[in-house]
Scaffold this active site. Structure first.
Site, mmCIF file in Angstrom:
data_model
loop_
_atom_site.group_PDB
_atom_site.id
_atom_site.type_symbol
_atom_site.label_atom_id
_atom_site.label_comp_id
_atom_site.label_asym_id
_atom_site.label_seq_id
_atom_site.Cartn_x
_atom_site.Cartn_y
_atom_site.Cartn_z
ATOM 1 N N ASP A 1 0.873 -1.186 0.000
ATOM 2 C CA ASP A 1 0.000 0.000 0.000
ATOM 3 C C ASP A 1 0.907 1.232 0.000
ATOM 4 O O ASP A 1 1.757 1.392 0.875
ATOM 5 C CB ASP A 1 -0.907 -0.028 1.236
ATOM 6 C CG ASP A 1 -2.069 0.953 1.134
ATOM 7 O OD1 ASP A 1 -1.980 1.918 0.347
ATOM 8 O OD2 ASP A 1 -3.064 0.773 1.878
ATOM 9 N N HIS B 1 -11.896 6.081 1.640
ATOM 10 C CA HIS B 1 -11.901 7.362 2.348
ATOM 11 C C HIS B 1 -11.681 8.509 1.380
ATOM 12 O O HIS B 1 -11.188 8.314 0.271
ATOM 13 C CB HIS B 1 -10.789 7.357 3.396
ATOM 14 C CG HIS B 1 -9.465 6.894 2.837
ATOM 15 N ND1 HIS B 1 -8.577 7.752 2.275
ATOM 16 C CD2 HIS B 1 -8.927 5.654 2.710
ATOM 17 C CE1 HIS B 1 -7.533 7.057 1.840
ATOM 18 N NE2 HIS B 1 -7.710 5.780 2.078
ATOM 19 N N ASP C 1 -3.179 7.371 -3.364
ATOM 20 C CA ASP C 1 -3.146 6.248 -2.426
ATOM 21 C C ASP C 1 -3.572 5.023 -3.235
ATOM 22 O O ASP C 1 -4.657 5.021 -3.820
ATOM 23 C CB ASP C 1 -4.133 6.573 -1.289
ATOM 24 C CG ASP C 1 -4.155 5.543 -0.171
ATOM 25 O OD1 ASP C 1 -3.485 4.510 -0.277
ATOM 26 O OD2 ASP C 1 -4.877 5.798 0.814
ATOM 27 N N HIS D 1 -6.608 10.339 5.306
ATOM 28 C CA HIS D 1 -7.857 9.633 5.627
ATOM 29 C C HIS D 1 -8.938 10.630 6.033
ATOM 30 O O HIS D 1 -9.364 10.684 7.177
ATOM 31 C CB HIS D 1 -7.649 8.566 6.710
ATOM 32 C CG HIS D 1 -7.160 7.284 6.132
ATOM 33 N ND1 HIS D 1 -5.831 7.029 5.908
ATOM 34 C CD2 HIS D 1 -7.815 6.194 5.683
ATOM 35 C CE1 HIS D 1 -5.705 5.824 5.353
ATOM 36 N NE2 HIS D 1 -6.886 5.301 5.214
ATOM 37 N N GLU E 1 -6.605 -1.139 -4.291
ATOM 38 C CA GLU E 1 -6.958 0.263 -4.023
ATOM 39 C C GLU E 1 -6.513 1.188 -5.143
ATOM 40 O O GLU E 1 -5.423 1.021 -5.699
ATOM 41 C CB GLU E 1 -6.294 0.729 -2.715
ATOM 42 C CG GLU E 1 -6.583 2.194 -2.370
ATOM 43 C CD GLU E 1 -5.969 2.642 -1.048
ATOM 44 O OE1 GLU E 1 -4.970 2.044 -0.620
ATOM 45 O OE2 GLU E 1 -6.497 3.612 -0.472
ATOM 46 N N GLU F 1 -10.895 1.188 -1.436
ATOM 47 C CA GLU F 1 -9.984 0.094 -1.099
ATOM 48 C C GLU F 1 -10.678 -1.115 -0.488
ATOM 49 O O GLU F 1 -10.688 -1.289 0.719
ATOM 50 C CB GLU F 1 -8.815 0.570 -0.227
ATOM 51 C CG GLU F 1 -9.139 1.325 1.021
ATOM 52 C CD GLU F 1 -7.843 1.662 1.804
ATOM 53 O OE1 GLU F 1 -6.902 0.860 1.814
ATOM 54 O OE2 GLU F 1 -7.800 2.753 2.404
HETATM 55 CO CO CO Z 1 -6.157 4.290 1.529
#
Ligand code: CO
Length: 294
Positions: A87, A158, A98, A166, A279, A191
């Site tokens: 990640d 998010h 992200d 976030h 994600e 995600e």
């Molecule tokens: Co994330």
């Protein structure tokens, strides 16, 4: 679109481009016998070389670990026949991309990997101005269940805003009651996590990742110095291994005691089931969305 908004979106897009380049390179390094620390450093240094900054430490979570695992200082761990989640967060001037991917080194978990990927793809197909996060959660849950797995209920997609990796809205991986309507130019990370376990994560083990939440004055000189050093992250998460090593334990402990730090312990599946994750970050558009990390 205003000129300012356009400049901001350009930064999101550039951060996403850097992210996808380092992600592809990192995937090549994830193999049995390979070092976790080498992968994390490849990712984080690669981001800096390309003109970005890590928005959080490279997370390398294996098997029943879902998130927040990152190598420690001088970590000697190597990959086995693991299910590996990488990640990655990149920011330019605070504007974040992200994205995460799962690498199945055993070759036995194709279905589980496909479940989170398919859920992500189905969610991306739905996203446009006016979509409710309830519909996104529903399609993620249904897609994962159709493939015979469970969504992880207490991990969510998010929002992303400047220097906040976030931000609201939370975008659950299950159907739920009270959603939020996404609108044009919102930036969100989707995600999905899929598992063959209970479908829930719990905290386990020590944290290697922290963020500065409240800079309170401290007397201990080591803590004072560290506090100054940490301000440059502007509230974004950082790794213990990024910090100056001299008397680090004392400095960190002192800051923790003042309530200055948030810790991010490793999150693992409650029944130690295997967990896969996929994600992407997207910009919501009138009639669809633009994947910045694709
Ligand atoms: Co994330």
């Amino acid at each position: 679109m205003g000129e300012e908004m356009e400049l901001v979106l350009d930064k999101y897009i550039s951060a996403g481009r850097i992210l996808s380049e380092v992600r592809e390179g990192a995937i090549e390094l994830v193999k049995e016998g390979g070092s976790l620390l080498a992968v994390a450093e490849f990712v984080e240094n690669g981001i800096r070389e390309k003109g970005g900054e890590p928005a959080f430490p490279c997370n390398i979570s294996r098997n029943e670990e879902a998130a927040h695992a990152t190598p420690s200082i001088d970590d000697k761990a190597v990959f086995g026949a693991d299910l590996v989640k990488i990640d990655i967060g990149v920011h330019i001037d605070g504007y974040i991309g992200d994205s995460a991917v799962t690498v199945d080194l055993s070759g036995n978990n194709e279905g589980l990997v496909r479940a989170s990927e398919a859920a992500l793809n189905e969610a991306i197909k739905l996203i446009r101005d006016g979509i409710s996060t309830v519909e996104i959660g529903e399609v993620i849950e249904n897609t994962i269940r159709e493939q015979g797995y469970k969504p992880v209920v207490n991990l969510s997609g998010h929002g992303l805003v400047r220097y906040n990796s976030h931000a609201p809205p939370s975008i659950p991986n299950v159907k739920y009651e009270h959603g939020v309507i996404l609108k044009e130019n919102d930036i969100v990370a989707i995600e999905p996590f899929a598992t063959d376990g209970a479908g829930k994560v719990v905290e386990s083990g020590n944290a290697e990742i922290y963020s500065l939440i409240k800079a309170k004055p401290v007397r201990v000189i080591e803590a004072k110095k560290l506090l100054e050093e940490l301000k440059k992250y502007q509230g974004l998460p950082f790794a213990r291994r990024w910090l100056p090593r001299e008397r680090l334990d004392l400095a960190l402990r002192t800051l923790k005691n003042t309530g200055a730090l948030r810790e991010y312990p490793v999150l693992r599946e409650e029944e130690k089931g295997l967990v896969s994750q996929a994600e992407h970050t997207v910009i919501v558009k009138k009639d669809g969305c633009e994947v910045t990390t694709g």
